[in-house]
Enzyme design. Structure first.
Site, PDB file in Angstrom:
ATOM      1  N   LYS A   1      36.374  -3.473 -10.468  1.00 37.56           N
ATOM      2  CA  LYS A   1      35.406  -4.031 -11.440  1.00 37.56           C
ATOM      3  C   LYS A   1      34.829  -2.675 -12.089  1.00 37.56           C
ATOM      4  CE  LYS A   1      33.487  -6.263  -7.216  1.00 37.56           C
ATOM      5  NZ  LYS A   1      33.251  -7.472  -7.018  1.00 37.56           N
TER       6      LYS A   1
ATOM      7  N   TYR B   1      39.340  -1.636  -5.716  1.00 43.00           N
ATOM      8  CA  TYR B   1      38.506  -2.307  -5.619  1.00 43.00           C
ATOM      9  C   TYR B   1      37.222  -1.775  -6.828  1.00 43.00           C
ATOM     10  CZ  TYR B   1      33.466  -4.741  -4.195  1.00 43.00           C
ATOM     11  OH  TYR B   1      33.076  -5.038  -3.759  1.00 43.00           O
TER      12      TYR B   1
END
Length: 209
Positions: free
Chosen positions: A135, A131
């Site tokens: 990002k 994750y």
């Protein structure tokens, strides 16, 4: 005579997106807010007495076909999902990286004067966490994009607010975070849970007027 701005919002029905859109509707500096959505909005979702809101239902898989809606002063991107909701890492990346990256490219092509999106605290392209790595890769891709004026990301921690979907692990994290927040000082302050409305306010504050 004061010149007012126009804006396009992606992800207007999400936790931050709802608050952001309502704040933009309440902001006298804006005369029109276009929201790109997957399905028609409920008439009760936003308070819009001045009729600034222009909802447009689009196919996000063909986002590049809607470049005309990026001919605005400011573009706000609140798109985001979870791996659980998306169903796979590939599907998650499609939303959280590819859609946002295309939106930034369209904002650049249409010469929007500002592009602000939601990243995450701890975003790092070299992170072992998928994750946070996605990002971070997105930040690198957008912030190094030539001729994209005033691109900026907000990096919130856990978001506090009323969600339609229940995220058990996240809710537990928020409860714990609220308890220990007073102890999170200095470098740890950025990890405190934050209200969605505050994130939306930060996003507006990053635009150039």
């Amino acid at each position: 005579m004061t010149t007012t701005k126009s804006a396009t919002v992606l992800g207007a029905t999400g936790l931050v997106g709802k608050s952001l859109t309502q704040q933009l509707l309440n902001d006298e500096r804006y005369h029109q807010i276009t929201v790109l959505v997957r399905k028609p909005l409920s008439v009760s979702m936003f308070h819009d007495p001045l009729k600034k809101l222009v909802p447009v239902v689009i196919d996000f898989e063909q986002l590049q076909d809607y470049q005309g809606y990026f001919t605005v002063d400011h573009v706000y991107c609140c798109l985001g999902t979870t791996i659980k909701q998306a169903g796979s890492q590939k599907a998650f990346r499609r939303v959280d990286f590819e859609f946002v990256h295309v939106a930034a490219q369209l904002a650049r092509a249409q010469r929007a004067s500002g592009f602000v999106w939601i990243s995450s605290v701890g975003a790092d392209a070299k992170s072992s966490n998928f994750y946070l790595r996605v990002k971070g890769e997105l930040e690198n891709a957008i912030l190094t994009m030539p001729q994209l004026k005033h691109a900026a990301a907000v990096r919130p921690s856990l978001l506090v607010g009323d969600r339609e979907d229940v995220r058990t692990a996240e809710q537990l994290g928020i409860k714990v975070g609220k308890v220990i927040a007073p102890l999170m000082l200095g470098p740890l302050k950025k990890y405190r849970p934050i209200e969605a409305a505050d994130v939306a306010q930060q996003m507006i504050g990053l635009q150039h007027f």
